[in-house]
Design a protein around this motif. Structure first.
Motif, PDB file in Angstrom:
ATOM      1  N   TYR A 186       0.840  -1.188   0.000  1.00  0.00           N
ATOM      2  CA  TYR A 186       0.000   0.000   0.000  1.00  0.00           C
ATOM      3  C   TYR A 186       0.884   1.251   0.000  1.00  0.00           C
ATOM      4  CZ  TYR A 186      -3.043  -3.627   1.964  1.00  0.00           C
ATOM      5  OH  TYR A 186      -3.724  -4.795   2.181  1.00  0.00           O
ATOM      6  N   THR A 187       0.269   2.372  -0.347  1.00  0.00           N
ATOM      7  CA  THR A 187       0.977   3.637  -0.191  1.00  0.00           C
ATOM      8  C   THR A 187       1.070   3.979   1.284  1.00  0.00           C
ATOM      9  OG1 THR A 187      -1.020   5.005  -0.270  1.00  0.00           O
ATOM     10  CG2 THR A 187       0.012   4.431  -2.398  1.00  0.00           C
ATOM     11  N   LEU A 188       1.925   4.931   1.627  1.00  0.00           N
ATOM     12  CA  LEU A 188       2.057   5.317   3.031  1.00  0.00           C
ATOM     13  C   LEU A 188       0.752   5.879   3.572  1.00  0.00           C
ATOM     14  CD1 LEU A 188       5.620   6.890   3.315  1.00  0.00           C
ATOM     15  CD2 LEU A 188       4.785   4.802   4.396  1.00  0.00           C
ATOM     16  N   ASP A 189       0.037   6.652   2.774  1.00  0.00           N
ATOM     17  CA  ASP A 189      -1.243   7.187   3.243  1.00  0.00           C
ATOM     18  C   ASP A 189      -2.232   6.064   3.526  1.00  0.00           C
ATOM     19  OD1 ASP A 189      -0.554   9.844   3.306  1.00  0.00           O
ATOM     20  OD2 ASP A 189      -1.247  10.266   1.272  1.00  0.00           O
ATOM     21  N   GLU A 190      -2.239   5.051   2.671  1.00  0.00           N
ATOM     22  CA  GLU A 190      -3.134   3.914   2.892  1.00  0.00           C
ATOM     23  C   GLU A 190      -2.734   3.138   4.151  1.00  0.00           C
ATOM     24  OE1 GLU A 190      -4.417   2.810  -1.722  1.00  0.00           O
ATOM     25  OE2 GLU A 190      -2.517   2.038  -0.888  1.00  0.00           O
ATOM     26  N   VAL A 216       6.102  -2.235   9.346  1.00  0.00           N
ATOM     27  CA  VAL A 216       5.955  -2.030   7.912  1.00  0.00           C
ATOM     28  C   VAL A 216       7.326  -2.078   7.256  1.00  0.00           C
ATOM     29  CG1 VAL A 216       5.176  -0.405   6.135  1.00  0.00           C
ATOM     30  CG2 VAL A 216       3.880  -0.634   8.246  1.00  0.00           C
ATOM     31  N   ALA A 217       7.381  -2.622   6.049  1.00  0.00           N
ATOM     32  CA  ALA A 217       8.631  -2.666   5.284  1.00  0.00           C
ATOM     33  C   ALA A 217       8.366  -2.221   3.855  1.00  0.00           C
ATOM     34  CB  ALA A 217       9.210  -4.075   5.282  1.00  0.00           C
ATOM     35  N   PRO A 218       9.367  -1.639   3.172  1.00  0.00           N
ATOM     36  CA  PRO A 218       9.180  -1.196   1.783  1.00  0.00           C
ATOM     37  C   PRO A 218       9.073  -2.388   0.839  1.00  0.00           C
ATOM     38  CG  PRO A 218      11.458  -0.886   2.462  1.00  0.00           C
ATOM     39  CD  PRO A 218      10.710  -1.301   3.689  1.00  0.00           C
ATOM     40  N   SER A 219       8.144  -2.312  -0.098  1.00  0.00           N
ATOM     41  CA  SER A 219       7.952  -3.376  -1.070  1.00  0.00           C
ATOM     42  C   SER A 219       9.130  -3.430  -2.039  1.00  0.00           C
ATOM     43  CB  SER A 219       6.650  -3.154  -1.840  1.00  0.00           C
ATOM     44  OG  SER A 219       6.544  -4.053  -2.927  1.00  0.00           O
ATOM     45  N   LYS A 220       9.545  -4.637  -2.392  1.00  0.00           N
ATOM     46  CA  LYS A 220      10.604  -4.816  -3.385  1.00  0.00           C
ATOM     47  C   LYS A 220      10.028  -4.963  -4.785  1.00  0.00           C
ATOM     48  CE  LYS A 220      13.729  -7.070  -0.088  1.00  0.00           C
ATOM     49  NZ  LYS A 220      14.466  -8.326   0.261  1.00  0.00           N
ATOM     50  N   PRO A 223       7.699  -0.419  -6.022  1.00  0.00           N
ATOM     51  CA  PRO A 223       8.431   0.739  -5.479  1.00  0.00           C
ATOM     52  C   PRO A 223       7.483   1.839  -5.017  1.00  0.00           C
ATOM     53  CG  PRO A 223       9.452  -0.026  -7.509  1.00  0.00           C
ATOM     54  CD  PRO A 223       8.158  -0.783  -7.373  1.00  0.00           C
ATOM     55  N   GLY A 224       7.790   2.404  -3.849  1.00  0.00           N
ATOM     56  CA  GLY A 224       6.959   3.461  -3.293  1.00  0.00           C
ATOM     57  C   GLY A 224       5.811   2.960  -2.449  1.00  0.00           C
ATOM     58  N   LYS A 225       5.675   1.634  -2.337  1.00  0.00           N
ATOM     59  CA  LYS A 225       4.622   1.058  -1.512  1.00  0.00           C
ATOM     60  C   LYS A 225       5.245   0.240  -0.379  1.00  0.00           C
ATOM     61  CE  LYS A 225       0.785   0.963  -4.779  1.00  0.00           C
ATOM     62  NZ  LYS A 225      -0.327   0.137  -5.336  1.00  0.00           N
ATOM     63  N   TYR A 226       4.397  -0.136   0.593  1.00  0.00           N
ATOM     64  CA  TYR A 226       4.868  -0.816   1.798  1.00  0.00           C
ATOM     65  C   TYR A 226       3.893  -1.929   2.166  1.00  0.00           C
ATOM     66  CZ  TYR A 226       7.682   3.394   2.033  1.00  0.00           C
ATOM     67  OH  TYR A 226       8.549   4.401   1.724  1.00  0.00           O
ATOM     68  N   TYR A 227       4.381  -2.885   2.942  1.00  0.00           N
ATOM     69  CA  TYR A 227       3.517  -3.974   3.383  1.00  0.00           C
ATOM     70  C   TYR A 227       3.717  -4.221   4.881  1.00  0.00           C
ATOM     71  CZ  TYR A 227       7.747  -6.871   3.039  1.00  0.00           C
ATOM     72  OH  TYR A 227       9.007  -7.381   3.190  1.00  0.00           O
ATOM     73  N   PHE A 228       2.694  -4.836   5.500  1.00  0.00           N
ATOM     74  CA  PHE A 228       2.767  -5.155   6.922  1.00  0.00           C
ATOM     75  C   PHE A 228       3.618  -6.407   7.121  1.00  0.00           C
ATOM     76  CE2 PHE A 228      -1.171  -2.656   6.842  1.00  0.00           C
ATOM     77  CZ  PHE A 228      -0.910  -1.782   7.883  1.00  0.00           C
ATOM     78  N   THR A 229       4.525  -6.345   8.091  1.00  0.00           N
ATOM     79  CA  THR A 229       5.454  -7.448   8.342  1.00  0.00           C
ATOM     80  C   THR A 229       4.990  -8.392   9.441  1.00  0.00           C
ATOM     81  OG1 THR A 229       6.698  -6.038   9.880  1.00  0.00           O
ATOM     82  CG2 THR A 229       7.441  -6.089   7.579  1.00  0.00           C
ATOM     83  N   ARG A 230       3.957  -8.041  10.174  1.00  0.00           N
ATOM     84  CA  ARG A 230       3.512  -8.921  11.252  1.00  0.00           C
ATOM     85  C   ARG A 230       2.985 -10.231  10.664  1.00  0.00           C
ATOM     86  NH1 ARG A 230      -0.962  -4.371  12.291  1.00  0.00           N
ATOM     87  NH2 ARG A 230      -2.412  -4.898  10.613  1.00  0.00           N
ATOM     88  N   ASP A 231       2.977 -11.257  11.482  1.00  0.00           N
ATOM     89  CA  ASP A 231       2.580 -12.593  11.052  1.00  0.00           C
ATOM     90  C   ASP A 231       1.087 -12.615  10.711  1.00  0.00           C
ATOM     91  OD1 ASP A 231       2.030 -15.351  10.810  1.00  0.00           O
ATOM     92  OD2 ASP A 231       3.627 -15.845  12.224  1.00  0.00           O
ATOM     93  N   PRO A 232       0.711 -13.062   9.503  1.00  0.00           N
ATOM     94  CA  PRO A 232      -0.719 -13.120   9.145  1.00  0.00           C
ATOM     95  C   PRO A 232      -1.545 -13.992  10.088  1.00  0.00           C
ATOM     96  CG  PRO A 232       0.663 -13.421   7.201  1.00  0.00           C
ATOM     97  CD  PRO A 232       1.576 -13.466   8.390  1.00  0.00           C
ATOM     98  N   ARG A 233      -0.906 -14.975  10.735  1.00  0.00           N
ATOM     99  CA  ARG A 233      -1.646 -15.865  11.644  1.00  0.00           C
ATOM    100  C   ARG A 233      -2.210 -15.112  12.843  1.00  0.00           C
ATOM    101  NH1 ARG A 233       2.936 -20.228  12.663  1.00  0.00           N
ATOM    102  NH2 ARG A 233       4.193 -18.349  12.371  1.00  0.00           N
TER     103      ARG A 233
END
Length: 337
Positions: A186-190, A216-220, A223-233
């Motif tokens: 997602y974007t940072l605003d999202e 949160v970590a930057p998407s590889k 570019p310019g988006k990020y994803y949540f790093t916590r465990d989906p479980r």
């Protein structure tokens, strides 16, 4: 670990992020070994005495205390940790459910590693429930517990159906956790809106970065988006299994001091009479049951830490009487930036 922190500093739409959380009080990033990996966290000075173990809420991380801890008693240390699967801490092994008991086990691993005979708690939401439950299980082991908008374990309506559904979904979320592909980005605003929205827009947008830093970590791939790093479980919940009768009966044995701060804009997440039934017992059995309401949302301690800091400090001043000279920081815990 610190890559995203550097990125955040460069983002113009994150107000005040360059100050991060250390502008008023020093802390050190720490890592505590556990059988499945490590527990990460922040140890706020002083470092040479046993600190107050500080526990965050469900799907948050220890950054939730970045604005509160600097306001609290500078003579007492605070060890704020990321729960398993949260923040910078290791996830539980593949195929393992995040059952409530796993959090209790984690606390005991920390206690044994630090050679603590006793524990003092400060917890928010799930962290408050963990603090309360540990005090219920080990009443002679706890100096005191401070619970922010979360204390007694909740009684979930239709708990059997909820458990069946959670167990059915576990395979799906386990596949997400084990997937080599990135989660949705997602974007940072999202991202900020997604952090702010739960619990009736509990986190003010201007303070969401305190939770994003460790979550949160930057998407590889985007570019310019990020994803949540916590465990989906973690989305499946903790499968609490206490009955109201058990909690009421156990409250009769909880003699250690407890401070419960209830946000007026928060929720009870169960029939609220359950909470007050247990509270009535605590007022009779605890050496000091300090219950107070404050204006604010579920994350009032992050949005308006000044509303709870005085209550917490007064409670600590009354009950910080145990010897803390042993159980300070072990040098091998410190993570070098």
């Amino acid at each position: 670990m610190f890559q995203f922190r550097t990125i955040l500093k460069k983002c113009h739409n994150l107000k005040g992020v360059a100050q991060l959380s250390s502008y008023q009080r020093q802390f050190k990033e720490i890592s505590i070994p556990v059988p499945w990996g490590h527990i990460a966290g922040k140890w706020w000075e002083p470092y040479d005495v046993r600190p107050i173990l500080t526990l965050h809420g469900w799907q948050d991380n220890c950054g939730t205390f970045d604005r509160l801890v600097p306001m609290l008693d500078k003579n007492v240390g605070f060890l704020a940790v990321d729960h398993p699967g949260h923040g910078f801490s290791s996830r539980l092994p593949s195929g393992v459910y995040y059952h409530f008991s796993n959090y209790m086990i984690t606390i005991n691993f920390i206690r044994h590693f630090m050679n603590w005979d006793h524990i003092s708690f400060l917890g928010h939401s799930l962290g408050g429930i963990l603090s309360y439950t540990y005090s219920m299980l080990y009443p002679d082991r706890v100096d005191f517990a401070i619970c922010l908008d979360g204390a007694k374990p909740m009684i979930r309506p239709n708990s059997i159906k909820y458990m069946a559904k959670a167990l059915d979904l576990f395979h799906k979320y386990s596949e997400f956790a084990d997937s080599p592909h990135e989660p949705p980005s997602y974007t940072l605003d999202e991202i900020k809106k997604k952090v702010s929205m739960p619990n009736k827009n509990s986190v003010d947008l201007e303070y969401t970065h305190f939770l994003m830093e460790r979550n949160v970590a930057p998407s590889k791939t985007h570019p310019g988006k990020y994803y949540f790093t916590r465990d989906p479980r973690l989305k499946l919940g903790e499968l609490l299994s206490y009955s109201q009768d058990e909690l009421v009966q156990s409250a009769h044995d909880m003699t250690s001091p407890i401070c419960i701060i209830k946000a007026k804009g928060g929720s009870y997440y169960e029939i609220k009479e359950n909470f007050y039934e247990v509270l009535d017992v605590l007022k009779r059995t605890s050496r000091d049951c300090d219950f107070q309401y404050v204006e604010g949302t579920h994350h009032v301690h992050l949005n308006h830490p000044e509303r709870v800091a005085g209550i917490i400090d007064s409670f600590i001043a009354r009950h910080n009487v145990a010897d803390r000279t042993t159980g300070g920081m072990v040098e091998k815990m410190v993570v070098q930036a």
